[in-house]
Every structure is written in structure tokens, then in C-alpha cells.
Design an enzyme around this catalytic site. Sequence first.
Site, mmCIF file in Angstrom:
data_model
loop_
_atom_site.group_PDB
_atom_site.id
_atom_site.type_symbol
_atom_site.label_atom_id
_atom_site.label_comp_id
_atom_site.label_asym_id
_atom_site.label_seq_id
_atom_site.Cartn_x
_atom_site.Cartn_y
_atom_site.Cartn_z
ATOM 1 C CB SER A 62 -14.548 48.022 43.486
ATOM 2 O OG SER A 62 -14.857 47.883 44.848
ATOM 3 C CE LYS B 8 -18.065 50.432 49.879
ATOM 4 N NZ LYS B 8 -17.293 51.645 49.637
ATOM 5 C CB SER C 11 -13.006 60.287 52.833
ATOM 6 O OG SER C 11 -14.053 60.972 53.486
ATOM 7 C CB ILE C 12 -16.723 55.658 51.056
ATOM 8 C CG1 ILE C 12 -17.054 56.470 49.791
ATOM 9 C CG2 ILE C 12 -17.936 54.856 51.529
ATOM 10 C CD1 ILE C 12 -18.078 57.551 49.934
ATOM 11 N N GLY C 13 -14.424 55.271 53.214
ATOM 12 C CA GLY C 13 -13.822 54.491 54.295
ATOM 13 C C GLY C 13 -14.274 53.045 54.333
ATOM 14 C CG ASN D 92 -9.187 48.236 47.856
ATOM 15 O OD1 ASN D 92 -8.164 48.880 47.610
ATOM 16 N ND2 ASN D 92 -10.332 48.815 48.163
ATOM 17 C CB CYS E 94 -8.950 51.674 50.147
ATOM 18 S SG CYS E 94 -10.131 52.913 50.695
ATOM 19 C CB THR F 121 -9.082 57.403 44.466
ATOM 20 O OG1 THR F 121 -8.855 56.799 45.735
ATOM 21 C CG2 THR F 121 -10.470 57.043 43.956
ATOM 22 N N GLY G 142 -16.001 53.826 36.617
ATOM 23 C CA GLY G 142 -16.283 54.088 38.034
ATOM 24 C C GLY G 142 -17.114 55.340 38.236
#
Lengths: 309, 257
Positions: free
Chosen positions: A21, A45, A70-72, A127, A130, A196, A268
Site C-alpha cells: 500500500s 493506497k 510523512s505523506i499523511g 491500516n 500509519c 513503517t 514497498g
Amino acid sequence: MVSLKTTIGKLELKNPVILASGTCGFGKEIKSLIDVNKLGAIVTKTITLNKKEGNPPPRIAETASGLLNSIGLDNDGLKDFLFEKISYLGKLKIPVIVSIAGNTTEEFTKLTKEISKIPCIKGIEINLSCPNVIHKGTKFPLLAQDKKATEAIIAKLRKVTKKTLIAKLSPSVTDIKEIAKAAESGGADAISLVNTYPGMLVDIYTMKPKLGAVTGGLSGPCIKPLALKCVWDAYNTVNIPIIGMGGIMTSGDAIEFILCGASAIQVGTANFVNPKAPLEILEGIKQYLKEKKVNSIKSLIGKLKNNEK
Amino acid sequence: MKQFYAKVISNQRIAPDHFILSFKTPHAMAKKVKPGQFFKIKVNNSSKPLLGRPFSVHKAGNNKIEILYKIVGEATRILSTKKSGNILDILGPLGNGFDTGLSGPAILVGGGHGVAPLVELAKKFANHNIKPVVFIGARTKKHIVCDKDLRKLGAQVHVVTEDGSKGRKGLVTELLKNKITGKNLKKPVTIYACGPKPMLMAVGKLAKDYKIPCRISLEEYMACGIGTCLGCAVKTRGGYKMVCKDGPVFDAKEIVW
């Protein structure tokens, strides 16, 4: 002929290589670079109920053999997913797993219910881990750090879907065994390990954090040994399949995870380095099985040998 | 967009920290490359550095692409050691590039090695018999690149340095302001700019104040280069956009600085 077939909950995968993802969009973005249909499955995603803007830039920083992000959970939300993303995913010949995240249990439930209505979606990856978002249902920084919340949320989702439910857990916990057990008790069909690792980096010249959101999640080759231990610990604790990931760049890395108990693996960060990495990993696994004269990948799962023998 | 292995044709130092690397492209690719597009180059097989780095197209030729880069870190230092015949793992061409339906007159503004993609752009203008006015700003004389190339393409080039070691002393935006407020400015004019963020911000502001269309090429840390990781976000009036996929060229007035 070696058999690469593997089983994750109700899903029969033709091989154990899955796109992780957040590293392959919704499939369409990578279609000119890799034949996705040759892989075991794809995880989209993460989508949320409503559109999410994501974190302020910079969102990416590199460190020794690793990537901090840190896409958020930047995404266009469920509605956009249903109207814009499904049509391409529906054309794929491999199982599509949708990653979901919510701010509350209600949001997770609504997402699960809606996604369960779509025939081409074969699984849901929850998820819970995150590092770049905060969940309202727990006092912990991450849902997956709270065993009670983890079990409760999965139990709730289990009631509303028959699709394969995969709990994506965080490695940033005191004892991964307890959380893995909680996911299993809640009724998860499988667990994905690891998301992560929370981390940060500093620019010493500006004396500022390298990420706009200050902290982020670390991935890439530097986390592989840590991730392997999580998979090994979980494998020795639960009876549901484990999808292993964390810094898998080569087939050798993938086989390490399988020997430690992973029934399948996800690629990934390697997709960002080499979009063809998943196919190269698949080819390498085949070669390894031939060389080792092992005729089925299933007979390799968790077959880490004892040091004394 | 393709992932391919490319042979290095040459890799030459053109200034103390600046190099031009030229590599072979698959058949017919170089011809289709647009100015402002970029390639992501993996400089070695190791995980240090892990990711490929983005480099804008300096010149596109007959089955070859040139990039102009400055040594700014480990990846570019390794790149500077590449020799003719070495093989690079490349992804590209990426991004949208500058508009191709070009009409003049045009003003090009480049800061430091940000001037690199403006050369390919000037070439396109030259093909349309348009001779742009170019402003190049840099810290010192040593940091001025591409001025000769641009003159050869018929551009009217003005140089400015922060220490006054070449051209006028000051900032490129001061020259730009003089130009766009001057009497002999032919309209409608468009500004095309590439360089450090503070410069682009200042150029964008001038363009907005004087109502001149302005296209800027942005840079941001990126991982995938194709719009999957959503790492290279830049804030725009329409929310976050990705430099790799929606850019790197943006309408300056769309950017929220």
C-alpha cells in the site's frame, strides 16, 4: 514445476509477491512500468471516508539505506475511489486488496461495508498503524499499539464483511506478540507486518526537522532486520497467515521473511527505487526453489532451522 | 515514460561544481522530450543513496539527452565520477514540461543551475524564430552557466551576480522588474522561470503584480517520480499537487507560497 501458490485467508494467490500500500497508487499509475498481472496481489493506497489533504511538505527525506515519509494518507476519499479508481482495478486479473483507515471506528465500519459491496475487491487491509495520522479511538499514538482497541475494531469489522480481513500492524510496540494475538482474536484472516517505524531527521544547517510534519515513518533496507524479528515473533504466536514486509529489495530478502513465517510478502519502498523490483523478486524466488529443490513455496513458510541442528 | 538502462556518452566538468552528463536514449525518445521534463537517475546499484535523483533536461538531441547538474550531495558526487560507457538506470521522461505551443515574446529567468532546462526551452523558441530575453542570476561568476549557449540560440542574455563578479551586482528579480516596467516591453509576454524557491517566489510575485503570465519549474524531494508515493507535494490553490506528475512546471499564480 515449482508451486508458488499461497493462501491468505480466503484468498488463493498465484504467487507470494504483493505490491504494498502507498507504493503503487491504484494500479493505473504503474501500468506502463510493470505487468501487475504477473504478481500475487495488489494493495491500494490507503483510502479514508472523506478526502484527506495529507501532510505539509517536505514529505520525503532519505537516510542511510532508508526512506522517511510523512505523506499523511493523502487521498481523495471513498466516493472518488468508487467512481474513479474501481474501474481500472476491476480490470486486473489478480486479487485487489483495498487499504483503509478511519479516524473513528464508525468510519472504519462504513468503509468496510461499502467496500464489501464491490465484487472485484477480494480483501481489505485495515491500516491500524500509519505513523502519520492520529486515531480518536485510542489514547495511544497508534491504534495498533493498543491491543484492546485493535481487537475491538477488528471484531466490529469482522461482523460486517465476509471479505478477507488483514490487520496491518505497527512494529513500534512493546510486544508485537500481544498485538498479533489481539488481531487474531478479533477475527482477522491475516496480519500484515510491518508498517513503517516512526522516526525523524534533522537538517543541521537550518536546525529544522527534514519533514514538514516533524516526524514520519521509516522504510527501506535499513528496517529489514527489525521487521524480520517482528514477523518471526508473530509467527510463533498466532495461527493466521502473516504477510511480511519491511525493506524487501531482493528475492533473498523475501525468502528471509518466508523462512521467518511469512505466507506472502509485500514490496514497498523498492518500487520507488526500481519499478520492476517485484517481478525480479518473483523470478528470484522461483530460482531459489529450483536450486533448493523445494517444490512448493508453502513448504518453506516458517522453515527457519534451529541453530543446533 | 520508460525505465531503461542508458550508456553514458560523456560527463564533463563545466564549472568548479557543475557538470554536463550526456546519455543515450531508447529510439525516438529524445525527439519527443519536452523542455522542462526530467529524468530520474539511479547513480549506483547500492542502497546508499537509495533513490534515483531527478534531473531536468538541459538539451535533447539525436537519441541523446544532456543533463546539467551541480554537486550538492552524495548522489551528485557519485554521478560526477561516471565515465563514458558506464551504464545508468534511468526512469523518464517524467513530468509535464513547459507549454509547447509557444508564442513570443518570452522572458526566461534562471537562478544558479536552475537555468539548465531553459536552454532546451530557448531552443524550442529559436525553432519558432522567437528570441527570448534571458536573465541569469547566480552567487558569483563561477556559478554562471549556460550564458554562452543561450546567446548562440539568439537570446538576449543579461547576467547578474550577488557579489558583482560578473554582470550587474544584485538579484535577477531587480533586472526582471526593470524589464517588465520598461517602455519597450512587447506584450503579450510570458515569463518562464526555474531556480531556487525564493527566486521563483519573487518572480511569481512580480508577474502577478504586473499581470504577466508566468510558468515556473519547481523542485521538491521525491521518491517515485510517477505520482504513486505522493511525496513531492506542493501547495496550490487547488490543494496539494505533485511536482513529479502535475508539474514540475506550474502556473506561478496557482502556487501557495
